[in-house]
Design a protein around this motif. Sequence first.
Motif, short mmCIF file in Angstrom:
data_model
loop_
_atom_site.label_atom_id
_atom_site.label_comp_id
_atom_site.label_asym_id
_atom_site.label_seq_id
_atom_site.Cartn_x
_atom_site.Cartn_y
_atom_site.Cartn_z
N LYS A 110 0.90 -1.12 -0.22
CA LYS A 110 -0.34 -0.22 -0.22
C LYS A 110 0.66 0.82 0.04
CE LYS A 110 -4.19 -1.94 2.65
NZ LYS A 110 -4.86 -2.20 3.71
N ALA A 111 1.71 1.30 0.67
CA ALA A 111 3.00 2.66 0.93
C ALA A 111 3.71 1.63 0.89
CB ALA A 111 2.25 2.98 1.70
N VAL A 112 4.95 2.73 0.69
CA VAL A 112 6.51 2.57 1.44
C VAL A 112 6.13 1.85 2.67
CG1 VAL A 112 9.04 3.65 1.28
CG2 VAL A 112 7.37 3.80 -0.30
N PRO A 113 7.18 1.41 3.20
CA PRO A 113 6.87 1.04 4.74
C PRO A 113 8.03 1.62 5.68
CG PRO A 113 7.93 -0.92 3.63
CD PRO A 113 7.93 0.14 2.61
N GLY A 114 6.90 1.98 6.97
CA GLY A 114 7.31 3.23 7.85
C GLY A 114 8.56 2.64 8.26
N LEU A 115 9.13 1.43 8.32
CA LEU A 115 10.71 1.73 8.53
C LEU A 115 11.65 2.21 7.29
CD1 LEU A 115 11.38 -1.59 10.35
CD2 LEU A 115 11.78 0.47 11.09
N LEU A 116 11.08 2.47 5.85
CA LEU A 116 12.52 3.10 5.03
C LEU A 116 11.71 4.71 4.75
CD1 LEU A 116 12.20 0.19 2.24
CD2 LEU A 116 13.65 1.01 4.37
N GLN A 117 11.04 4.48 5.70
CA GLN A 117 9.38 6.15 5.51
C GLN A 117 10.79 7.94 4.99
OE1 GLN A 117 5.91 6.88 6.68
NE2 GLN A 117 5.34 5.01 5.04
N ILE A 164 8.26 -5.00 -1.76
CA ILE A 164 7.54 -3.86 -1.66
C ILE A 164 7.56 -3.88 -3.60
CG2 ILE A 164 7.79 -1.46 -1.87
CD1 ILE A 164 10.38 -1.81 -0.11
N GLU A 165 5.55 -3.80 -3.74
CA GLU A 165 5.74 -3.72 -4.84
C GLU A 165 5.87 -2.49 -5.49
OE1 GLU A 165 3.24 -5.69 -6.34
OE2 GLU A 165 2.27 -7.33 -4.55
N GLU A 166 5.83 -2.67 -7.08
CA GLU A 166 6.34 -2.11 -7.62
C GLU A 166 5.79 -0.50 -7.53
OE1 GLU A 166 7.70 -1.01 -12.93
OE2 GLU A 166 7.37 -3.41 -11.82
N HIS A 167 4.11 -0.84 -8.04
CA HIS A 167 3.53 0.58 -7.64
C HIS A 167 3.39 1.78 -7.40
CE1 HIS A 167 0.09 -0.66 -4.97
NE2 HIS A 167 0.44 -1.90 -5.54
N VAL A 168 4.33 0.93 -4.87
CA VAL A 168 4.07 1.67 -4.40
C VAL A 168 5.25 2.65 -4.77
CG1 VAL A 168 5.08 1.38 -1.56
CG2 VAL A 168 2.98 -0.27 -2.67
N LEU A 169 6.18 2.06 -4.95
CA LEU A 169 7.65 2.80 -5.34
C LEU A 169 6.97 3.80 -6.66
CD1 LEU A 169 10.21 -0.52 -5.72
CD2 LEU A 169 9.59 1.33 -3.66
N ARG A 170 6.45 3.48 -7.57
CA ARG A 170 5.96 4.87 -8.35
C ARG A 170 4.97 5.37 -8.29
NH1 ARG A 170 8.53 3.49 -12.95
NH2 ARG A 170 9.31 1.38 -13.81
N ARG A 171 3.81 4.68 -7.09
CA ARG A 171 2.98 6.45 -6.74
C ARG A 171 3.67 7.30 -5.75
NH1 ARG A 171 -0.47 3.42 -3.54
NH2 ARG A 171 -2.12 2.73 -5.64
N PRO A 172 3.99 8.69 -7.15
CA PRO A 172 4.41 10.55 -6.31
C PRO A 172 3.83 10.65 -4.92
CG PRO A 172 3.63 10.54 -7.96
CD PRO A 172 3.30 9.06 -8.02
N LEU A 173 3.47 9.49 -3.83
CA LEU A 173 2.31 10.10 -2.38
C LEU A 173 3.22 11.59 -2.01
CD1 LEU A 173 1.30 7.34 -0.21
CD2 LEU A 173 0.24 8.93 -2.47
N GLY A 174 2.59 13.06 -2.15
CA GLY A 174 3.78 14.04 -1.59
C GLY A 174 3.92 14.89 -2.82
N GLY A 175 3.97 14.40 -3.69
CA GLY A 175 4.84 14.85 -5.44
C GLY A 175 5.74 14.30 -5.32
N HIS A 176 6.67 14.39 -7.19
CA HIS A 176 7.80 13.52 -7.45
C HIS A 176 9.04 14.82 -7.16
CE1 HIS A 176 5.58 12.21 -10.70
NE2 HIS A 176 5.20 13.72 -11.42
N ALA A 177 8.70 15.51 -5.81
CA ALA A 177 10.30 15.68 -5.38
C ALA A 177 10.29 14.67 -4.22
CB ALA A 177 10.38 17.46 -4.95
N VAL A 178 9.47 14.67 -3.37
CA VAL A 178 9.08 14.00 -1.96
C VAL A 178 9.97 12.23 -2.81
CG1 VAL A 178 7.92 12.95 -0.74
CG2 VAL A 178 7.38 15.21 -1.11
N MET A 179 8.56 11.81 -4.04
CA MET A 179 9.49 10.81 -3.43
C MET A 179 10.46 10.32 -5.27
SD MET A 179 7.31 8.33 -3.61
CE MET A 179 7.92 6.30 -3.68
N ARG A 180 11.44 11.49 -5.24
CA ARG A 180 12.90 11.23 -5.43
C ARG A 180 13.25 10.83 -4.58
NH1 ARG A 180 16.73 11.96 -9.28
NH2 ARG A 180 16.05 12.13 -10.58
N GLY A 181 12.84 11.64 -3.35
CA GLY A 181 14.11 11.56 -1.76
C GLY A 181 13.83 10.56 -1.48
N GLN A 182 12.08 10.29 -1.47
CA GLN A 182 11.96 8.53 -0.57
C GLN A 182 12.75 7.43 -1.45
OE1 GLN A 182 9.66 7.59 2.00
NE2 GLN A 182 11.52 5.90 1.14
#
Length: 274
Positions: A110-117, A164-182
């Motif tokens: 569903k989302a990037v695991p909390g330990l990796l956020q 981790i599901e690939e779609h979780v890593l491709r969904r830019p929650l918070g925007g593309h800049a946030v997802m790049r950092g993630q």
Amino acid sequence: MTPLTGNGENETGILRCFGQQVRLLRTSRGLTRAELGVKLGYGEDMVASVELGRRIPRPEFIERADTVLEAGGLLTVMKEEVARARYPAFFRDAARLEAEAVELHVYASKAVPGLLQTDEYARAVCEMWLPLLDPETVDQRVGYRLARQVIFDCQPSPTISFVIEEHVLRRPLGGHAVMRGQLEEVLLRAQQRNVVVQVMPIGCVEHAALDGPFTLYETHKGQRLAYVEARNDSRLFSERRSVREYEEQYGILRAQALTPRESLGLLKKMLGEL
């Protein structure tokens, strides 16, 4: 099987009990809330909120209060219980197991695991929560989520793996800049010697865990457990048959997912696309 609920009653009880102890000690020393606040280095409002069970005090607050109020350990002995109250009730037992684990295996769908956020990603997730959380609760949850990540630096190092599901890593929650950092954070963690990250590709035609995310724990005592989280209603399985079923699912998931090396390559590719 142990059901975990999210009603928050235990959390409220712990905080109220701690607050009452602080108030009784303060009044017995003849101090006002403002005077105690000065001695502790906090404002009067903070002292009042702790005494009324509305705020979760940080460990340093508890330690200072125990010293200033000459409590002789009465307050510090509650530090661990108060610390657990910082997590939502449905996650509290899982947080305890996580901190004690020698092995930790996470399947995330569903989302990037909390330990990796990252801070920014965690904040975006918490701010999307419905019903909306107030800003103070968002700040607390983000802070405590990041605090859990000390597990990566524990010695001896626990064995940690993620699928981790690939779609979780491709969904830019918070925007593309946030997802790049993630993605950069996931890539960084994946290169630690005690951490393995595997990506379950979108194009995979077989899947062993379509019923959702879960986490497996093994404690230093050899106890093996499975934690399955749903919205405010999670379950911790300790019965061997149930745990074995999730262990079997996870083993097959790892075989179906990209290898660790392939996963690193995909993460780098996704970073280049942002």
